[in-house]
Write a protein that holds these residues in place. Sequence first.
Motif, PDB file in Angstrom:
ATOM      1  N   PRO A 153       0.824  -1.212   0.000  1.00  0.00           N
ATOM      2  CA  PRO A 153       0.000   0.000   0.000  1.00  0.00           C
ATOM      3  C   PRO A 153       0.860   1.266   0.000  1.00  0.00           C
ATOM      4  CG  PRO A 153      -0.757  -1.560   1.668  1.00  0.00           C
ATOM      5  CD  PRO A 153       0.562  -2.062   1.176  1.00  0.00           C
ATOM      6  N   VAL A 154       0.332   2.331  -0.587  1.00  0.00           N
ATOM      7  CA  VAL A 154       1.039   3.621  -0.619  1.00  0.00           C
ATOM      8  C   VAL A 154       1.141   4.176   0.803  1.00  0.00           C
ATOM      9  CG1 VAL A 154       0.935   5.998  -1.448  1.00  0.00           C
ATOM     10  CG2 VAL A 154       0.312   4.103  -2.966  1.00  0.00           C
ATOM     11  N   GLU A 155       2.301   4.686   1.145  1.00  0.00           N
ATOM     12  CA  GLU A 155       2.519   5.265   2.470  1.00  0.00           C
ATOM     13  C   GLU A 155       2.170   6.760   2.450  1.00  0.00           C
ATOM     14  OE1 GLU A 155       6.524   6.171   4.674  1.00  0.00           O
ATOM     15  OE2 GLU A 155       6.021   4.044   5.007  1.00  0.00           O
ATOM     16  N   VAL A 156       1.364   7.186   3.405  1.00  0.00           N
ATOM     17  CA  VAL A 156       0.959   8.592   3.496  1.00  0.00           C
ATOM     18  C   VAL A 156       1.205   9.090   4.916  1.00  0.00           C
ATOM     19  CG1 VAL A 156      -0.783   8.481   1.664  1.00  0.00           C
ATOM     20  CG2 VAL A 156      -1.451   7.973   4.012  1.00  0.00           C
ATOM     21  N   GLY A 157       1.544  10.375   5.034  1.00  0.00           N
ATOM     22  CA  GLY A 157       1.723  10.995   6.346  1.00  0.00           C
ATOM     23  C   GLY A 157       0.417  11.595   6.835  1.00  0.00           C
ATOM     24  N   VAL A 158       0.037  11.291   8.056  1.00  0.00           N
ATOM     25  CA  VAL A 158      -1.241  11.744   8.601  1.00  0.00           C
ATOM     26  C   VAL A 158      -1.021  12.507   9.902  1.00  0.00           C
ATOM     27  CG1 VAL A 158      -2.487   9.820   7.539  1.00  0.00           C
ATOM     28  CG2 VAL A 158      -1.646   9.623   9.897  1.00  0.00           C
ATOM     29  N   VAL A 159      -1.985  13.348  10.224  1.00  0.00           N
ATOM     30  CA  VAL A 159      -2.051  14.054  11.503  1.00  0.00           C
ATOM     31  C   VAL A 159      -3.385  13.700  12.136  1.00  0.00           C
ATOM     32  CG1 VAL A 159      -2.219  16.291  12.630  1.00  0.00           C
ATOM     33  CG2 VAL A 159      -0.542  15.944  10.817  1.00  0.00           C
ATOM     34  N   THR A 160      -3.360  13.198  13.354  1.00  0.00           N
ATOM     35  CA  THR A 160      -4.594  12.869  14.062  1.00  0.00           C
ATOM     36  C   THR A 160      -5.142  14.133  14.712  1.00  0.00           C
ATOM     37  OG1 THR A 160      -3.795  10.622  14.482  1.00  0.00           O
ATOM     38  CG2 THR A 160      -5.644  11.405  15.806  1.00  0.00           C
ATOM     39  N   LEU A 161      -6.327  14.517  14.312  1.00  0.00           N
ATOM     40  CA  LEU A 161      -6.917  15.767  14.797  1.00  0.00           C
ATOM     41  C   LEU A 161      -7.434  15.599  16.216  1.00  0.00           C
ATOM     42  CD1 LEU A 161      -8.900  16.830  11.599  1.00  0.00           C
ATOM     43  CD2 LEU A 161      -6.587  17.482  12.279  1.00  0.00           C
ATOM     44  N   ALA A 162      -7.356  16.678  16.987  1.00  0.00           N
ATOM     45  CA  ALA A 162      -7.834  16.677  18.371  1.00  0.00           C
ATOM     46  C   ALA A 162      -8.545  17.985  18.649  1.00  0.00           C
ATOM     47  CB  ALA A 162      -6.667  16.490  19.338  1.00  0.00           C
ATOM     48  N   ALA A 163      -9.570  17.931  19.490  1.00  0.00           N
ATOM     49  CA  ALA A 163     -10.302  19.136  19.885  1.00  0.00           C
ATOM     50  C   ALA A 163      -9.474  19.914  20.902  1.00  0.00           C
ATOM     51  CB  ALA A 163     -11.656  18.770  20.469  1.00  0.00           C
ATOM     52  N   GLN A 164      -9.484  21.227  20.771  1.00  0.00           N
ATOM     53  CA  GLN A 164      -8.730  22.067  21.692  1.00  0.00           C
ATOM     54  C   GLN A 164      -9.385  23.431  21.826  1.00  0.00           C
ATOM     55  OE1 GLN A 164      -4.893  23.462  19.824  1.00  0.00           O
ATOM     56  NE2 GLN A 164      -5.492  21.999  18.228  1.00  0.00           N
ATOM     57  N   SER A 165      -8.996  24.137  22.886  1.00  0.00           N
ATOM     58  CA  SER A 165      -9.513  25.480  23.112  1.00  0.00           C
ATOM     59  C   SER A 165      -8.675  26.466  22.299  1.00  0.00           C
ATOM     60  CB  SER A 165      -9.457  25.831  24.597  1.00  0.00           C
ATOM     61  OG  SER A 165      -9.940  27.127  24.823  1.00  0.00           O
ATOM     62  N   VAL A 166      -9.335  27.250  21.436  1.00  0.00           N
ATOM     63  CA  VAL A 166      -8.636  28.150  20.520  1.00  0.00           C
ATOM     64  C   VAL A 166      -9.171  29.571  20.687  1.00  0.00           C
ATOM     65  CG1 VAL A 166      -8.146  28.696  18.104  1.00  0.00           C
ATOM     66  CG2 VAL A 166      -8.259  26.312  18.850  1.00  0.00           C
ATOM     67  N   PRO A 167      -8.317  30.545  21.034  1.00  0.00           N
ATOM     68  CA  PRO A 167      -8.772  31.947  21.062  1.00  0.00           C
ATOM     69  C   PRO A 167      -9.025  32.442  19.648  1.00  0.00           C
ATOM     70  CG  PRO A 167      -6.424  31.819  21.501  1.00  0.00           C
ATOM     71  CD  PRO A 167      -6.923  30.402  21.446  1.00  0.00           C
ATOM     72  N   LEU A 168     -10.160  33.100  19.466  1.00  0.00           N
ATOM     73  CA  LEU A 168     -10.512  33.634  18.149  1.00  0.00           C
ATOM     74  C   LEU A 168      -9.970  35.057  18.058  1.00  0.00           C
ATOM     75  CD1 LEU A 168     -14.188  32.327  17.894  1.00  0.00           C
ATOM     76  CD2 LEU A 168     -12.083  31.243  17.107  1.00  0.00           C
ATOM     77  N   GLU A 169      -8.776  35.191  17.535  1.00  0.00           N
ATOM     78  CA  GLU A 169      -8.113  36.487  17.457  1.00  0.00           C
ATOM     79  C   GLU A 169      -8.471  37.173  16.148  1.00  0.00           C
ATOM     80  OE1 GLU A 169      -3.936  37.724  19.183  1.00  0.00           O
ATOM     81  OE2 GLU A 169      -3.716  36.831  17.210  1.00  0.00           O
ATOM     82  N   THR A 170      -8.830  38.424  16.250  1.00  0.00           N
ATOM     83  CA  THR A 170      -9.215  39.220  15.092  1.00  0.00           C
ATOM     84  C   THR A 170      -8.225  40.357  14.899  1.00  0.00           C
ATOM     85  OG1 THR A 170     -11.557  38.727  15.495  1.00  0.00           O
ATOM     86  CG2 THR A 170     -11.057  40.574  14.046  1.00  0.00           C
ATOM     87  N   GLU A 171      -7.805  40.563  13.672  1.00  0.00           N
ATOM     88  CA  GLU A 171      -6.918  41.680  13.347  1.00  0.00           C
ATOM     89  C   GLU A 171      -7.752  42.862  12.867  1.00  0.00           C
ATOM     90  OE1 GLU A 171      -3.328  42.961  10.258  1.00  0.00           O
ATOM     91  OE2 GLU A 171      -3.866  40.845  10.514  1.00  0.00           O
TER      92      GLU A 171
END
Length: 385
Positions: free
Chosen positions: A30-48
Amino acid sequence: MKIPAAAVLVATAVLASGCGQKKPQMNMGPVEVGVVTLAAQSVPLETELQGRTVAYQSSEVRPQVSGIIKSLLFKEGGEVRAGQPLYQIDPAPYQASLAQARASLANAEAAVAAAKAKADRYAGLVGMEAVSKQDADDATAAYKQATANVALQRAAVQTAQINLGYTRVNAPISGRIGKSNFTVGALVTASQADPLASIQRMDPIYVDLSQSAADLLKLRSRLASGGVMPNSAPVRLKLEDGSDYPATGVLQFTEVTVDPNTGTVTLRAAFPNASGVLLPGMFVRAFISQAEAPNAILAPQQGIARDPKGGATALVVGAGNKVETRTVVVDRVVGDKWLVASGLKAGDRLIVEGTAKAKPGATVKPVAAGSPPAAPAGAPAGKKG
C-alpha cells in the motif's frame, strides 16, 4: 543435419539478449501517506483590526478675557500640569476695573448706613405724626434699595476679581502641550476661534478600531449559541514599521451604532504609554481576542485543498485504512492552521503528506507526518536465463 556454426552463435546471442532485458519483479504494498490525528482544543478567536491612536484627554487652551499677551510661561512641546500658568495677559485694565468695583461697593455700603438711620428715625416720628406715613414708607424703601445696591456692587467686585484672575491663563488638564499659536504682544479676545495652544494627555492612550458589523453579528451569534465563551485576553498592537508595541491594552467599549457610510462599528482600547511611543493620529494594527472556541478543530493548511468550484476538501484515512474524501468548511486561519467549522472531527486521521498518491477508496499505509520514508516492501526477483 549439421547446423552451421554461425547460426548457433546468432541464436545464442539472441537468447542472451532476451534474458538481459527482463526487469526484476517488485512486491509493491500500500502507498505510504503521512497523517495528523486531529484533536479538539480550546482556541482563542483572534481578530486583526486597523485603527488610529487617540489622546486620552484633549483640551484647547482659550482666553476668557481680552488683552495683550505679556509673557509665555511654558516650554512648547513640554509636559504641563493642570493649573500650571501658561500665558499672562496684561492685567492693568482689569486691576483698574477691580479698584473701581471696590470703590462702588464702599459708596453703596455708606449709602446703606444713611438710609437705615433715616428709615429708623421716620419710623419713630410717624407715631407722633411728626412725619407722614408716606414719608416713612419712602425712607424704608430707600433703605431696602441701598441694601440691594450693596449686594449688586459686591457681585461687581467678584466679577472684576474673576476677570483679573483670567489674565493668568492656566492649563485645564495635565499632558503635553503643543506649539503656541500666539506670541508675546499679540492681542487675544475672549470670543476668538483660534486656541492659544492645545494640550493632550497621552498616558494612557486610546486606540480606536473599526470592525465590520457583519463580523460583529457573527461573533454575537456564536456567543448566543454557546459555541464560544467570552475571553478577557489583552489587545496587542503592531506599529506602522511592523514592530510590536511592548505593552498590552484592554478593550474599553464597543460603539452602540453602526457607521452608515462604512458599515463598521468602533471599538476602543486603552494602552499604557509612559514612554510616549504612541502619538495621537498614528496608524496601528490591533490583534484582539474577542472570544474563545472551547472544542475547536485545527487542521494543517497542507491537508486542505480546493475543488474546481472553490470548496474546501480533505482526504482522511478511514476504516480499513481506506482513503475518504471530506467536504469541509473552514472559518479562519489560526497561525499556520485552518480553523474547521464542519467536515472534520476529533480523531480523524488527516492526510497531509502523499496526498497526490492517495486516491479515494484506495488502501494506504498511514504513518505519522514527518516520519522518514520506509524501505521498499519487496526485494527484486532473480534473473531468469
